[in-house]
Design a protein around this motif. Structure first.
Motif, PDB file in Angstrom:
ATOM      1  N   ALA A 266      31.088  -5.326  13.278  1.00 25.10           N
ATOM      2  CA  ALA A 266      29.762  -4.930  12.608  1.00 25.10           C
ATOM      3  C   ALA A 266      29.717  -5.314  11.057  1.00 25.10           C
ATOM      4  O   ALA A 266      30.675  -5.773  10.474  1.00 25.10           O
ATOM      5  N   CYS A 267      28.370  -5.743  10.799  1.00 21.57           N
ATOM      6  CA  CYS A 267      27.987  -6.173   9.481  1.00 21.57           C
ATOM      7  C   CYS A 267      26.666  -5.122   9.275  1.00 21.57           C
ATOM      8  O   CYS A 267      25.418  -5.435   9.603  1.00 21.57           O
TER       9      CYS A 267
ATOM     10  N   LEU B 191      26.026  -1.704   3.029  1.00 19.59           N
ATOM     11  CA  LEU B 191      26.383  -2.686   1.887  1.00 19.59           C
ATOM     12  C   LEU B 191      27.280  -3.929   2.349  1.00 19.59           C
ATOM     13  O   LEU B 191      27.156  -4.812   1.835  1.00 19.59           O
ATOM     14  N   GLY B 192      27.818  -3.826   3.674  1.00 16.60           N
ATOM     15  CA  GLY B 192      28.472  -4.887   4.539  1.00 16.60           C
ATOM     16  C   GLY B 192      27.562  -6.113   4.382  1.00 16.60           C
ATOM     17  O   GLY B 192      28.006  -7.099   4.411  1.00 16.60           O
ATOM     18  N   MET B 193      26.446  -5.815   4.821  1.00 13.51           N
ATOM     19  CA  MET B 193      25.449  -6.802   5.151  1.00 13.51           C
ATOM     20  C   MET B 193      24.886  -7.321   3.839  1.00 13.51           C
ATOM     21  O   MET B 193      24.678  -8.711   3.544  1.00 13.51           O
ATOM     22  N   VAL B 194      24.877  -6.590   2.754  1.00 10.51           N
ATOM     23  CA  VAL B 194      24.586  -7.201   1.482  1.00 10.51           C
ATOM     24  C   VAL B 194      25.644  -8.163   0.938  1.00 10.51           C
ATOM     25  O   VAL B 194      25.550  -9.313   0.530  1.00 10.51           O
ATOM     26  N   TYR B 195      27.037  -7.527   1.270  1.00  8.81           N
ATOM     27  CA  TYR B 195      28.087  -8.744   0.734  1.00  8.81           C
ATOM     28  C   TYR B 195      27.872  -9.918   1.716  1.00  8.81           C
ATOM     29  O   TYR B 195      27.983 -11.103   1.238  1.00  8.81           O
ATOM     30  N   ALA B 196      27.588  -9.903   2.888  1.00 11.67           N
ATOM     31  CA  ALA B 196      27.451 -11.049   3.719  1.00 11.67           C
ATOM     32  C   ALA B 196      26.366 -12.113   3.158  1.00 11.67           C
ATOM     33  O   ALA B 196      26.373 -13.208   3.103  1.00 11.67           O
ATOM     34  N   LEU B 197      25.166 -11.253   2.681  1.00 11.47           N
ATOM     35  CA  LEU B 197      24.174 -12.197   2.280  1.00 11.47           C
ATOM     36  C   LEU B 197      24.185 -12.879   0.939  1.00 11.47           C
ATOM     37  O   LEU B 197      23.758 -13.968   0.742  1.00 11.47           O
TER      38      LEU B 197
ATOM     39  N   PHE C  30      24.512  -6.909  13.258  1.00  9.29           N
ATOM     40  CA  PHE C  30      23.757  -6.601  11.957  1.00  9.29           C
ATOM     41  C   PHE C  30      22.922  -5.589  11.748  1.00  9.29           C
ATOM     42  O   PHE C  30      22.104  -5.427  12.843  1.00  9.29           O
ATOM     43  N   THR C  31      23.102  -4.732  10.865  1.00  4.83           N
ATOM     44  CA  THR C  31      21.880  -3.790  10.466  1.00  4.83           C
ATOM     45  C   THR C  31      22.024  -3.532   9.163  1.00  4.83           C
ATOM     46  O   THR C  31      22.928  -3.376   8.414  1.00  4.83           O
TER      47      THR C  31
END
Length: 212
Positions: free
Chosen positions: A58-59, A62-68, A81-82
């Motif tokens: 799962a991403c 906030l986890g997706m922000v970190y990934a980006l 992703f979401t």
């Protein structure tokens, strides 16, 4: 990878009015970094080494922000992703409204932000959210092989300077980016890594870069 903010924390903000104000980010890694890269969660570009996002699972939010904010993203075929924010009554947090359109375009970014829909690894690759997708069983080995290639085969100085140029160029015109690169070129020609880059090619041997 990261399923986002702790739901108990979000509930506490709702129930007792706890402040959602962010703490200050870490000390600068690059003292010359732009002020934009000294804020909470935006400090990844100020780290003078490539940061690889290895996304396996799962991403979200906030986890997706970190990934980006990572420089390169690889996913396993199990990654999902979401953005999640719209389904929590929140906004496009921590600069994702700036990051996401630069990666996948305005309309695609609006789609992911407005809908909070889930995106699998295959669609993430098509959109440009990630650079490569590995089968889950090969994921760790594939990511580590790439990281070792960067560590062993290319100049640390080049990586450091190129990362700085790439992120700074997001705020520059073409002419400004050309001028900045021209100013950096003299330092490259005078560097030990440039001498080694020529020498190992001519001598047909593995490189021994020092980062200087």
């Amino acid at each position: 990878f990261c399923a986002g903010a702790d739901m108990n924390m979000l509930q506490a903000i709702q129930s007792d009015g706890a402040s959602a104000r962010a703490a200050a980010g870490p000390a600068d890694f690059d003292p010359q970094a732009r002020a934009d890269f000294r804020m909470q969660n935006s400090w990844f570009p100020a780290v003078p080494k490539p940061i690889i996002g290895a996304i396996n699972g799962a991403c979200a939010g906030l986890g997706m922000v970190y990934a980006l904010y990572t420089d390169i993203r690889f996913a396993s075929d199990a990654a999902v992703f979401t953005t999640a924010f719209a389904k929590r009554g929140l906004i496009a947090e921590h600069g994702i409204s700036w990051l996401l359109p630069r990666l996948i375009g305005f309309a695609a970014a609006a789609d992911l932000l407005f809908s909070s829909r889930k995106v699998d690894a295959a669609e993430a690759l098509t959109l440009g959210l990630v650079t490569r997708v590995f089968p889950t069983a090969e994921f760790e080995a594939g990511v580590m092989a790439y990281a070792k290639m960067l560590a062993n085969d290319v100049s640390p100085r080049s990586l450091r300077e190129m990362k700085r140029e790439l992120w700074n160029a997001q705020f520059e015109s073409l002419g400004e980016a050309i001028a900045a690169a021209d100013a950096d070129m003299a330092g490259s020609f005078a560097s030990e890594d440039f001498k080694e880059g020529v020498a190992h090619f001519l001598e047909k041997r593995p490189a021994r870069f020092t980062g200087r």
